[in-house]
Design an enzyme around this catalytic site. Structure first.
Site, PDB file in Angstrom:
ATOM      1  N   GLU A 160      26.066 -16.717  17.979  1.00 62.41           N
ATOM      2  CA  GLU A 160      25.728 -16.183  19.295  1.00 62.41           C
ATOM      3  C   GLU A 160      25.016 -17.144  20.260  1.00 62.41           C
ATOM      4  OE1 GLU A 160      23.533 -12.540  19.044  1.00 62.41           O
ATOM      5  OE2 GLU A 160      25.119 -11.461  18.042  1.00 62.41           O
ATOM      6  N   GLU A 374      29.575  -8.716  13.490  1.00 65.60           N
ATOM      7  CA  GLU A 374      28.399  -7.838  13.556  1.00 65.60           C
ATOM      8  C   GLU A 374      28.734  -6.661  14.443  1.00 65.60           C
ATOM      9  OE1 GLU A 374      24.507  -9.316  14.752  1.00 65.60           O
ATOM     10  OE2 GLU A 374      24.869 -11.204  13.688  1.00 65.60           O
ATOM     11  N   SER A 427      13.892  -7.505  12.707  1.00 65.47           N
ATOM     12  CA  SER A 427      14.566  -7.729  13.987  1.00 65.47           C
ATOM     13  C   SER A 427      13.707  -8.663  14.848  1.00 65.47           C
ATOM     14  CB  SER A 427      14.765  -6.383  14.694  1.00 65.47           C
ATOM     15  OG  SER A 427      15.130  -6.587  16.029  1.00 65.47           O
ATOM     16  N   TRP A 428      14.306  -9.755  15.304  1.00 63.01           N
ATOM     17  CA  TRP A 428      13.588 -10.846  15.994  1.00 63.01           C
ATOM     18  C   TRP A 428      12.571 -10.357  17.020  1.00 63.01           C
ATOM     19  CZ3 TRP A 428      15.292 -15.177  13.702  1.00 63.01           C
ATOM     20  CH2 TRP A 428      16.587 -15.162  13.175  1.00 63.01           C
ATOM     21  N   LYS A 434      13.268  -0.954  14.106  1.00 60.87           N
ATOM     22  CA  LYS A 434      14.669  -0.812  14.513  1.00 60.87           C
ATOM     23  C   LYS A 434      15.525  -1.146  13.298  1.00 60.87           C
ATOM     24  CE  LYS A 434      17.708  -2.159  18.335  1.00 60.87           C
ATOM     25  NZ  LYS A 434      17.988  -3.183  19.357  1.00 60.87           N
ATOM     26  N   TYR A 436      18.930  -1.028  10.850  1.00 60.53           N
ATOM     27  CA  TYR A 436      20.393  -1.053  10.958  1.00 60.53           C
ATOM     28  C   TYR A 436      21.094  -0.902   9.615  1.00 60.53           C
ATOM     29  CZ  TYR A 436      20.431  -3.261  15.701  1.00 60.53           C
ATOM     30  OH  TYR A 436      20.310  -3.565  17.035  1.00 60.53           O
TER      31      TYR A 436
HETATM   32  C1  BGP Z   1      22.460 -10.005  16.938  1.00 58.50           C
HETATM   33  C2  BGP Z   1      21.908 -11.036  15.998  1.00 58.50           C
HETATM   34  C3  BGP Z   1      21.323 -10.467  14.743  1.00 58.50           C
HETATM   35  C4  BGP Z   1      20.603  -9.154  14.916  1.00 58.50           C
HETATM   36  C5  BGP Z   1      21.368  -8.189  15.814  1.00 58.50           C
HETATM   37  C6  BGP Z   1      20.631  -6.932  16.172  1.00 58.50           C
HETATM   38  O1  BGP Z   1      22.374 -10.483  18.232  1.00 58.50           O
HETATM   39  O2  BGP Z   1      22.901 -11.953  15.614  1.00 58.50           O
HETATM   40  O3  BGP Z   1      20.528 -11.475  14.180  1.00 58.50           O
HETATM   41  O4  BGP Z   1      19.289  -9.293  15.211  1.00 58.50           O
HETATM   42  O5  BGP Z   1      21.765  -8.822  17.007  1.00 58.50           O
HETATM   43  O6  BGP Z   1      19.769  -7.195  17.237  1.00 58.50           O
HETATM   44  P1  BGP Z   1      18.310  -6.634  17.343  1.00 58.50           P
HETATM   45  O7  BGP Z   1      17.674  -6.969  16.039  1.00 58.50           O
HETATM   46  O8  BGP Z   1      17.701  -7.330  18.498  1.00 58.50           O
HETATM   47  O9  BGP Z   1      18.439  -5.175  17.567  1.00 58.50           O
END
Ligand code: BGP
Length: 467
Positions: A160, A374, A427-428, A434, A436
């Site tokens: 990404e 993803e 999640s960053w 959050k 998934y």
């Molecule tokens: C994508 C990334 C993942 C993951 C996902 C979900 O952009 O490749 O690493 O984090 O998004 O995003 P978030 O965790 O911000 O909800």
């Protein structure tokens, strides 16, 4: 159509920093998140889902639940703690064990070389804005090919590029936390594509077996009305976030329609793009040689015209309705009342995935094949009686898989799907709330619990049919 193509991969995705934890194992060096998150003191990524230690259990779960593909990434700083120079044998051996365990469980590893985790010394030199970064990245990739090449069939160069630059230079929630710097964002995307191309070249010229591709996040952009001004805003954001990168990926240059919009955005933001003829030679080579592309898709956006200064508010808390995203010289994302959104304001629009898959096939007939690398739904899951009734997630994934099957019926070659994420991960910019995963993670005990979605996913993978 409900049947998946033969040999379709029913996969699940992870990324090293979000899953592994174990930040002090071996001589691992820091990436740019470590000190930043420690200083902020809001989220602690140091244990994450403890995949570093729990991978045997996670891969056994994959096998049990019909998951036959996994995205993993190699943390650069476990191999080269400083980004270049000294190698840590502990890190090298960890990825051998992890890849071997994938294969032993019948789970095909798709291995990403850069998933948002630049080593600190290279980050300090300017990250993807510096040529030292590119050179070091190519060496790291070559090392991985040499070391793991005999057992990895699918390599992903970079995850990404758009999210990286949006985070680093536009939204400002990834270090170095700059905002609204579109010229830096565009330069960095170009440089990442050149780095990707150089790695593809290295891979192909070394006669390595296996396939290589890149993963882009591709979100469709629609005008909120039929006005010319709104249409133009949607087109500009599409070119900035999607088409610029896709042109580099499959054409090896920027076509005239792409360049006229990018140069307009650069002019409005007082910037320019620096390129060299050699870079375009490398891009051209990679565009001809790339084996596949991964598409990460979560949402699409609706846009209206915008003439003000850039303004962004990132909803990282799940407080619905709090997002703002307006870019100078581009447009403003607005709520479309007809389209549902997640608590993090991400519009749920499967049609956007179908449209994007068809767009790639039509604009880039040399694309070869695609994977959806993803897709998934972040939610505030609750563990009750050892499971999570995640009906909303199942609905979300079902609709997106249907969109993929619709695209397949229209002749798009899609060979696999990787749900984000295998288990709940860090999640960053949103921390641990959050979620998934197909498997719920109790972050205190690191115990795993299959959610309803995991059982549903297994049924689908075993039958090869969408139910
Ligand atoms: C994508 C990334 C993942 C993951 C996902 C979900 O952009 O490749 O690493 O984090 O998004 O995003 P978030 O965790 O911000 O909800």
């Amino acid at each position: 159509m409900h049947n998946f193509p033969k040999n379709f991969i029913f996969g699940a995705a992870t990324a090293a920093y979000q899953a592994e934890g174990a930040v002090n194992e071996g001589k691992r060096g820091k990436n740019y998140w470590d000190d930043y998150l420690a200083e902020q003191g809001v989220f602690d990524p140091s244990t994450a889902s403890d995949f570093y230690h729990k991978y045997p259990e996670d891969l056994a779960l994959c096998k049990e639940f019909g998951i036959n593909g996994i995205r993993i990434s190699i943390a650069w700083t476990r191999i080269f703690p400083q980004g270049t120079g000294e190698v840590d044998p502990a890190g090298v051996s960890f990825y051998h064990q992890l890849i071997d365990a994938c294969l032993a469980n019948g789970v095909e590893p798709f291995v990403t070389l850069h998933h948002f985790d630049t080593p600190v010394p290279l980050f300090k030199k300017g990250d993807w804005l510096s040529t030292e970064m590119t050179a070091a990245y190519v060496e790291f990739a070559a090392f991985c090919f040499q070391e793991y090449g005999s057992k990895v069939n699918y390599w992903i160069t970079i995850n990404e590029p758009w999210s990286v630059v949006a985070g680093q230079y536009i939204i400002g929630h990834f270090p170095p936390n700059l905002q609204y710097d579109l010229p830096k964002a565009i330069q960095s995307m170009h440089n990442m594509m050149v780095a990707h191309a150089q790695v593809v070249k290295k891979f192909k010229q070394s006669g390595q077996s296996g396939e290589i591709g890149i993963v882009h996040i591709l979100e469709s952009k629609y005008p909120i009305s039929n006005s010319e001004a709104d249409k133009s805003a949607a087109l500009k954001e599409h070119v900035l976030a999607n088409q610029f990168l896709l042109d580099a990926t499959f054409k090896g240059n920027y076509s005239e329609d792409t360049w006229s919009i990018i140069s307009g955005i650069l002019a409005e933001n007082q910037g320019e793009l620096r390129t060299t003829p050699q870079e375009f030679e490398d891009l051209q080579f990679a565009a001809e040689q790339i084996d596949f592309m991964g598409i990460n898709y979560y949402a699409s956006h609706f846009l209206q015209a915008y003439s003000g200064e850039s303004q962004i508010h990132h909803n990282g808390t799940g407080e619905k309705g709090s997002s703002v995203f307006a870019l100078k010289g581009v447009g403003e994302r607005v709520n479309n009342p007809a389209i549902p959104t997640t608590d993090w304001d991400w519009p749920i629009y499967p049609q956007g995935l179908e449209d994007m898959l068809v767009f790639v096939k039509e604009r880039y007939p040399n694309y070869n094949k695609l994977y959806v690398t993803e897709n998934g739904m972040g939610d505030k899951d609750k563990l009750v009686d050892g499971t999570v009734t995640d009906t909303a997630r199942i609905d979300y994934v079902r609709l997106h898989l249907q969109a993929i099957l619709n695209a397949v019926e229209k002749g798009v070659k899609v060979e696999g799907y990787f749900i984000w994420s295998l288990m709940d991960v860090f999640s960053w910019t949103n921390g641990y709330t959050k979620r998934y995963g197909l498997f719920y993670v109790d972050f205190d005990t690191q115990a795993r619990y299959p959610k309803e979605s995991a059982y549903w996913y297994r049924k689908m993978s075993q039958s090869g049919q969408l139910s």
